[in-house]
Scaffold this motif. Structure first.
Motif, mmCIF file in Angstrom:
data_model
loop_
_atom_site.group_PDB
_atom_site.id
_atom_site.type_symbol
_atom_site.label_atom_id
_atom_site.label_comp_id
_atom_site.label_asym_id
_atom_site.label_seq_id
_atom_site.Cartn_x
_atom_site.Cartn_y
_atom_site.Cartn_z
ATOM 1 N N ASN A 266 0.824 -1.213 0.000
ATOM 2 C CA ASN A 266 0.000 0.000 0.000
ATOM 3 C C ASN A 266 0.855 1.258 0.000
ATOM 4 O O ASN A 266 2.014 1.241 0.428
ATOM 5 N N ASN A 267 0.266 2.337 -0.465
ATOM 6 C CA ASN A 267 0.947 3.630 -0.470
ATOM 7 C C ASN A 267 1.452 3.963 0.932
ATOM 8 O O ASN A 267 0.719 3.903 1.913
ATOM 9 N N GLY A 268 2.746 4.316 1.017
ATOM 10 C CA GLY A 268 3.347 4.675 2.287
ATOM 11 C C GLY A 268 3.910 3.506 3.063
ATOM 12 O O GLY A 268 4.565 3.705 4.090
ATOM 13 N N GLU A 269 3.667 2.294 2.602
ATOM 14 C CA GLU A 269 4.148 1.121 3.326
ATOM 15 C C GLU A 269 5.444 0.588 2.723
ATOM 16 O O GLU A 269 5.903 1.043 1.677
ATOM 17 N N LYS A 270 6.003 -0.418 3.368
ATOM 18 C CA LYS A 270 7.297 -0.951 2.967
ATOM 19 C C LYS A 270 7.210 -1.783 1.686
ATOM 20 O O LYS A 270 6.213 -2.436 1.427
ATOM 21 N N ILE A 271 8.278 -1.718 0.914
ATOM 22 C CA ILE A 271 8.436 -2.601 -0.250
ATOM 23 C C ILE A 271 9.708 -3.416 -0.033
ATOM 24 O O ILE A 271 10.570 -3.068 0.778
ATOM 25 N N PHE A 281 15.099 -3.077 0.216
ATOM 26 C CA PHE A 281 13.869 -2.724 0.915
ATOM 27 C C PHE A 281 13.735 -1.206 0.908
ATOM 28 O O PHE A 281 14.688 -0.472 0.606
ATOM 29 N N GLY A 282 12.540 -0.729 1.200
ATOM 30 C CA GLY A 282 12.289 0.710 1.216
ATOM 31 C C GLY A 282 10.820 0.974 1.455
ATOM 32 O O GLY A 282 10.093 0.124 1.975
ATOM 33 N N THR A 283 10.359 2.158 1.057
ATOM 34 C CA THR A 283 8.948 2.514 1.188
ATOM 35 C C THR A 283 8.418 2.979 -0.167
ATOM 36 O O THR A 283 9.175 3.414 -1.036
#
Length: 347
Positions: A266-271, A281-283
């Motif tokens: 989701n928007n704003g969550e971790k990737i 990893f990131g957001t």
């Protein structure tokens, strides 16, 4: 005398059971379909009322010769057999032709086999008995007649075998699927039900594909190779994507051989994901109205990449870090930076 009476009554009863035949009107569809009785076979599709759904007929009609490509209206005698007369694994009734009332050619199935090889765009799909518009979802179905394989892309990828036969017959195997969860699971479930039921297809006047069970439409598809991004509302970007192509100026790198992936949330969550050698990893920041995308706080493991792989990974991270926009083309998601460099992702 009593014994003779009992035998006579039994004989008369048996005769009455086998002789009492009912005259019925029967409608026959213009093509055989694959069915399974005692063993896999081909069946006629019949009904006794024009408003009814087609049902399989697993036995022959005595005196009737079916010619594919023709709809029939016939009159038959149906006779119930007594239990002693029913053959092993056979039908409990005998059907015999009385007369052919109508024989109507259906030209569409008199043609040779129609190739379905294409990347089809799913327009509508039968969900809980209702043909539901999914044209804004970007679902696709790829059919390859040569390999006899299909691949459908929803949140998950569903693949298996497909048989496209003569007379517009069609049969899918039970599909194998990835196991990610997303909001579109009901459509994937509906698709799985459809491929279990599908037995024929129709090409409409615009070159679209209608997948059917008998006369019932299960799924409608268009032959559009690409879907303009502006036609896609509520684009489903969530889930795992595979890196396919890296474009930097005139340089094009095929990333598919590395097996690297990125999982968007989701928007704003971790990737998270895996590049050539390192995990990362990131957001995520995404605006579906403006078609903008960005990745923040990207970090990665520090494993050493050999030779050219290190250059490819470095370039991939650079474009990913600077990505500003996204675009949907067919089943691909393209990320681009301000310099025109792009990454292609596929599910």
């Amino acid at each position: 005398m009593k014994y003779i009476s009992v035998v006579l009554i039994a004989f008369i009863s048996m005769i009455a059971t086998e002789v009492s035949a009912k005259k019925k009107t029967m409608y026959i569809n213009h093509q055989y379909v694959n069915c399974t009785g005692v063993a896999p076979q081909q069946c006629l599709q019949v009904k006794y009322n024009e408003k009814d759904n087609w049902q399989y007929l697993y036995q022959p009609i005595e005196g009737f010769t079916f010619e594919p490509g023709n709809d029939y209206e016939i009159v038959v005698n149906e006779k119930k057999l007594c239990k002693k007369r029913i053959p092993a694994d056979g039908s409990s009734k005998k059907i015999k032709l009385v007369k052919v009332v109508n024989k109507t050619p259906v030209m569409s199935v008199a043609l040779p086999q129609t190739s379905l090889t294409n990347d089809w765009f799913i327009q509508s799909i039968l969900v809980n008995g209702v043909l539901t518009d999914v044209s804004k979802k970007g679902f696709t179905l790829k059919i390859d007649d040569n390999t006899q394989r299909f691949s459908a892309r929803f949140c998950n990828t569903i693949g298996g075998k497909v048989e496209n036969g003569l007379g517009h017959t069609l049969k899918f195997s039970q599909g194998m699927s990835t196991k990610m969860y997303c909001d579109d699971i009901p459509f994937e479930t509906a698709f799985s039900n459809i491929i279990n039921q599908a037995d024929n297809f129709e090409i409409d006047g615009n070159g679209g594909l209608i997948i059917k069970n008998g006369n019932e439409s299960l799924m409608v598809l268009s032959a559009a190779k690409e879907i303009a991004s502006e036609t896609l509302e509520a684009f489903n970007y969530k889930g795992q994507w595979k890196f396919k192509t890296l474009l930097q100026g005139k340089n094009k790198t095929d990333l598919s051989a590395y097996g690297n992936t990125i999982t968007l949330s989701n928007n704003g969550e971790k990737i998270s994901g895996k590049a050539i050698c390192n995990g990362f990893f990131g957001t995520l920041s995404i605006d579906e109205q403006a078609k903008t995308i960005g990745f923040g706080n990207i970090g990665a493991t520090l494993m050493l990449c050999p030779g050219k792989d290190a250059e490819v990974e470095s370039s991939l991270f650079k474009v990913l870090n600077n990505a500003k926009k996204y675009e949907v083309k067919g089943s691909s998601l393209w990320l681009s930076d301000d310099n025109g460099n792009k990454i292609e992702l596929i599910k």
